[in-house]
Design an enzyme around this catalytic site. Structure first.
Site, PDB file in Angstrom:
ATOM      1  CG  ASP A  40      -2.866  -0.624  -2.601  1.00 34.66           C
ATOM      2  OD1 ASP A  40      -2.855   0.534  -2.153  1.00 34.66           O
ATOM      3  OD2 ASP A  40      -3.465  -1.555  -2.031  1.00 34.66           O
ATOM      4  CB  SER A  91      -0.959  -0.037   1.198  1.00 29.65           C
ATOM      5  OG  SER A  91      -1.921   0.974   1.125  1.00 29.65           O
ATOM      6  CG  ASP A 123      -6.139   0.581  -1.140  1.00 31.55           C
ATOM      7  OD1 ASP A 123      -5.322   1.520  -1.000  1.00 31.55           O
ATOM      8  OD2 ASP A 123      -6.178  -0.399  -0.365  1.00 31.55           O
ATOM      9  CG  ASP A 180      -2.651   3.900  -1.555  1.00 32.17           C
ATOM     10  OD1 ASP A 180      -3.338   3.781  -2.583  1.00 32.17           O
ATOM     11  OD2 ASP A 180      -2.752   3.140  -0.580  1.00 32.17           O
TER      12      ASP A 180
END
Length: 474
Positions: free
Chosen positions: A248, A105, A250, A246
């Site tokens: 990833d 993340s 999400d 960010d």
């Protein structure tokens, strides 16, 4: 193994320093074997989708997981670097038994992580993770399939296009981003191709940044945890909105045309108000975590809506949304779960909902995207080694004193991180000086007790009171 005995799984899968246990190839292999065994049920051909972000260590973990799943009799579909919500979406659309995202993340490149999604595109429950961890701790050799039942691995070349079309479908028909200039910071992460493409295909003039991953620069001085460069570019290029994702993709934060940063609470308020006005908001409430600002709660109450709070973690937000029939939930950090369009946080879909409001209203972001004034809030992280200092009676006494001092003017939240040995100390109140004094006093005490080693807890205060829910003060 019970839920409380989990060792590998935290609040968002498994995470750690790459090439060090548990984020090494051998653990990834065993995870693939165990998760493959867990989901290898029924007589159909079993399938797992594996995606990743742009970290160098993804090249190590991806083949290790693939070997584990193949050995457990599952076919593996590799999609390469794609956002976490894309993996959740593809798991469902491909009718896979399991989805895997290799990402840490917002963490730096040295870290990595593994998130698991069930066939419904939802993150696994605590109990499911505990069962997989129990399988990993046992003898897996007897559980592996014979040679004739080994799985196969293949690559899905059109995976990015499938996700791009799904995201574009979340934008209202009849609207366009034509005439808008948008800065999008992809954090040199998983969305470095798909995010600029979506915005451009919807008509925007796109100013991309953080779109040159090299395996090492993910989240480095960019993205949602470091949005200052994005905000600066918004001002320099006279953009209408800035989006910072960010690693990833999400979660996100935004910046208005003046470079003013807007966090997840403001995004929740804006989307909730818009959907409520359109009759689209379900459950009469928004789901958020204990970290969300009291200002958001008061704003929603003024609109006749409720704020339902959960433990920190978008998985718990998602669970509460399903329980209460809500379709909007998220975290102050920028995770936005919009159940009409997906099963997990999706920064790009959330950004399009904000852009839809701007396109419909014709007003600048500064006039639209800050629906409420947040109460002063301060968060301090205290790192520790050994036993948690939250078990110390002196800390419990200090929290009780802070509760009495704040009364109805604010609240304190002290909670252990689910991914690292850190105590998060947060306070908010109507007076900024009171917030500062409360947080600094509590964090200093916790830091001192961590250095000294906690005293044995009182008999009347069991160790279980160190959960976030138990020590929240309102």
């Amino acid at each position: 193994m019970s839920q409380t005995e989990r060792r590998l799984f935290g609040t968002d899968g498994i995470r750690g320093v790459a090439n060090r246990a548990p984020m090494d190839a051998s653990t990834a292999l065993r995870l693939g074997q165990a998760a493959g065994r867990f989901f290898n049920r029924g007589s159909h051909r079993h399938r797992v989708v594996i995606g990743k972000d742009t970290r160098l260590s993804g090249y190590m973990l991806e083949p290790a997981l693939t070997a584990g799943f193949v050995g457990a009799g599952m076919d593996v579909v590799l999609v390469g670097p794609l956002p976490t919500p894309a993996i959740a979406m593809l798991t469902r659309s491909l009718r896979a038994d399991l989805g895997v995202m290799i990402s840490a993340s917002h963490n730096p490149f040295e870290d990595n992580g593994i998130k698991l999604f069930g066939p419904d595109g939802l993150k696994l429950s605590d109990n499911e993770e505990a069962e997989i961890e129990a399988l990993m701790a046992g003898d897996l050799s007897a559980q592996l399939v014979p040679p004739a039942r080994l799985g196969r691995a293949s690559r899905l070349e059109d995976a990015p296009g499938r996700y791009i079309e799904a995201v574009k479908a979340s934008f209202p028909k009849g609207l366009s981003l034509a005439g808008m200039r948008i800065v999008v910071d992809c954090a040199h992460g998983a969305a470095y191709k798909v995010a600029p493409t979506v915005l451009w295909e919807l008509g925007a003039e796109v100013v991309p940044v953080g779109v040159a991953p090299d395996g090492f620069n993910i989240n480095r001085e960019c993205g949602s945890t470091a949005p200052s460069r994005m905000a600066e570019l918004v001002r320099e290029r006279r953009a209408d909105l800035g989006i910072a994702l960010d690693g990833d993709a999400d979660r996100l934060v935004l910046a208005d045309e003046n470079g003013q940063i807007l966090d997840g609470d403001q995004i929740l308020a804006l989307v909730a108000r818009s959907w409520a006005a359109q009759g689209r908001l379900r459950g009469g409430a928004v789901v958020a975590t204990v970290m969300s600002n009291l200002g958001l709660e008061r704003f929603l109450e003024g609109a006749g809506l409720k704020l339902l709070r959960t433990k920190v973690g978008d998985r718990y937000v998602s669970e509460r949304m399903r329980e209460d029939g809500c379709n909007i939930g998220g975290e102050q950090s920028g995770h936005m779960i919009l159940a009409d369009f997906g099963t997990t946080g999706d920064g790009l879909v959330a950004a399009l909902q904000v852009l839809a409001v701007l396109a419909e209203s014709g007003r600048p972001a500064s006039a639209v995207c800050r629906p409420f004034e947040p109460l002063p809030q301060r968060l301090v992280n205290v790192r520790y080694a050994g036993a948690s200092p939250l078990q110390d009676p002196a800390v419990a006494d200090a929290i009780a004193a802070a509760e009495a001092r704040l009364g109805s003017r604010g609240r304190v939240l002290i909670r252990p991180s689910g991914t690292e040995p850190v105590i998060r100390v947060m306070a908010e109140a109507e007076e900024e000086a009171l917030v500062e004094d409360t947080v600094m006093g509590l964090s200093a005490l916790i830091r001192a007790r961590a250095a000294a080693g906690p005293l044995p807890p009182r008999a009347a205060v069991p160790a279980s009171t160190t959960t976030a829910a138990a020590i929240e003060v309102k």
